[in-house]
Scaffold this active site. Sequence first.
Site, PDB file in Angstrom:
ATOM      1  N   SER A  25     -60.242 -14.978  95.152  1.00 57.63           N
ATOM      2  CA  SER A  25     -60.614 -14.944  93.750  1.00 57.63           C
ATOM      3  C   SER A  25     -61.894 -14.142  93.623  1.00 57.63           C
ATOM      4  O   SER A  25     -62.795 -14.287  94.445  1.00 57.63           O
ATOM      5  CB  SER A  25     -60.839 -16.376  93.270  1.00 57.63           C
ATOM      6  OG  SER A  25     -61.083 -16.380  91.885  1.00 57.63           O
ATOM      7  N   HIS A  73     -61.780  -9.558  86.689  1.00 58.87           N
ATOM      8  CA  HIS A  73     -61.452 -10.764  87.446  1.00 58.87           C
ATOM      9  C   HIS A  73     -60.082 -10.575  88.065  1.00 58.87           C
ATOM     10  O   HIS A  73     -59.181 -10.021  87.427  1.00 58.87           O
ATOM     11  CB  HIS A  73     -61.433 -11.966  86.498  1.00 58.87           C
ATOM     12  CG  HIS A  73     -60.694 -13.153  87.028  1.00 58.87           C
ATOM     13  ND1 HIS A  73     -59.463 -13.549  86.536  1.00 58.87           N
ATOM     14  CD2 HIS A  73     -60.998 -14.030  88.018  1.00 58.87           C
ATOM     15  CE1 HIS A  73     -59.060 -14.629  87.195  1.00 58.87           C
ATOM     16  NE2 HIS A  73     -59.972 -14.939  88.093  1.00 58.87           N
ATOM     17  N   VAL A  99     -55.435 -14.113  93.579  1.00 56.20           N
ATOM     18  CA  VAL A  99     -54.087 -14.353  94.099  1.00 56.20           C
ATOM     19  C   VAL A  99     -54.140 -15.636  94.903  1.00 56.20           C
ATOM     20  O   VAL A  99     -55.150 -15.922  95.559  1.00 56.20           O
ATOM     21  CB  VAL A  99     -53.545 -13.188  94.969  1.00 56.20           C
ATOM     22  CG1 VAL A  99     -53.016 -12.062  94.094  1.00 56.20           C
ATOM     23  CG2 VAL A  99     -54.600 -12.659  95.930  1.00 56.20           C
TER      24      VAL A  99
END
Lengths: 307, 307
Positions: free
Chosen positions: B95, B109, B112
């Site tokens: 992230s 942003h 996964v």
Amino acid sequence: MNQLAITKQIIPFFLTLQNRICDALESADGGKTFQEDIWQRGDSGRGSTRVLRNGRIFEQAGVNFSYIHGDTLNASATAHRPELTGRSFKAIGVSLVVHPKNPYIPTSHANVRFFIAEKADSAPIWWFGGGFDLTPYYGFTEDALHWHRTAEALCRPFGHDVYPRYKRWCDDYFFLKHRNEARGIGGIFFDDLNTPDFMQAFAFTRAIGQGYLDAYLPIVERRRALHWGERERQFQLYRRGRYVEFNLIWDRGTLFGLQSDGRTESILISMPPLVRWEYNAKPAPNSPEEALYHNFLTARDWLNENC
Amino acid sequence: MNQLAITKQIIPFFLTLQNRICDALESADGGKTFQEDIWQRGDSGRGSTRVLRNGRIFEQAGVNFSYIHGDTLNASATAHRPELTGRSFKAIGVSLVVHPKNPYIPTSHANVRFFIAEKADSAPIWWFGGGFDLTPYYGFTEDALHWHRTAEALCRPFGHDVYPRYKRWCDDYFFLKHRNEARGIGGIFFDDLNTPDFMQAFAFTRAIGQGYLDAYLPIVERRRALHWGERERQFQLYRRGRYVEFNLIWDRGTLFGLQSDGRTESILISMPPLVRWEYNAKPAPNSPEEALYHNFLTARDWLNENC
């Protein structure tokens, strides 16, 4: 408890309290005055939001009066009181947050509120709530004692068990679980108060609302002349991040407001005007910043330790 | 789907992705490098948090890898999938949030993630999720088109309905209900993906994770030389407040992390380094700031309007 009491006693008290607090904060600031927005949201509520910005003492002070009502209480209100489900409600309150410029003056918050939840063919369920709590950036034992002694004195006429109970509730409530850290040094917090009767519960709520100024203003006076620099400012901005985290993640009042389709700009007047986050910041060993964490953000029993 | 796939395929993919993204962001920045903290929380998880601060381009970039596990999934994970209740879980993910200094470069942003929820004598339930979304402070149609065209091209090999579906999901997800306002211009968002099979779902997740850089870096390059001043900075700081509001009030990933006793400092690396709130701020009529609200924060169907 009926509509007459709301119209003749409760609303006037809250409006007068808002005036009195704004007047006192303006006097203490000695620079700027409050600007007011009167707002109305369809049939669901109205209010007055007053904001003082960029004052000599207060970087921002917001003092809200609101009167909202609706057909059903939302989840944040009924989660712990299922008997309220399906009732219409009215909620009246004054809520304020003061963010001083000088990092040696603590941020303060106070709120008093009245709720009534009604259903046809049932007695209304009503209660008061409120309290005040203090969030210092630099800890002073003298200030913490004054704050808690004032709270204790306000509670005492209503029973000797009142202050300890509401002091503890405040510590439990203003706690950042995700950091295992108190928001500040607490104060008092109460909710669901409908005993021993309406007159006594209302009198207690009035005492707390009016007493906030006696708790806070002497601390402002004591710290306003302290010199501060970039180091103190940066720590204040950093610690204000905790205030944001608490209010947006944990505060039931904020969530209640946002979930009830409240006026977002009024609810979020609690947000500090400038805030900093810093990954994994640690105060220097034996610094005043470290002392805040060790000696002040720890839910201490101030009055029994020190008196 | 078994432990072997997790060890041999999934974890290596996520770790490689973290490396690749950090390398590319460092190159783009040309100034600072990432600092890494490897952390472990008892038996419940471990991770690597990498932060680049005060770079030439990036005021802060945080890229997290984490692998957490537990005996039960918490409420934010099971609320919409009751079949997961009572299962143990593993969650692995990368992230990242990038906050550039120049207000003409958008914040981005990407995330996964892979989940597996297990129970004795039952087949495991596994799924992938992820996506990327863009939050500009000043809107450029060219950038929005590039962002969405890249997303569409990444999705296309997996079916022509994939991009529209996940584009819409992104718009729905990154939405501030309390302001009736989109967080940014969206992108793609997917969750609960376990079709048509593990290999395909994993391949799609890889494509999105790796494709983020192709979506973002050309925009950084295009805007990095634009001159900005105090006005643009102040608007950026103000709009960053919306980012904080979304992440702390609405973001399921943030709440999942904080509720799972995650590492708070790693989760909140998404917070911008400096943020401003201003009561009832309104952009000037016909200004570029107003254009952001009118033309970009409105869940537009970029590719079909403009191609």
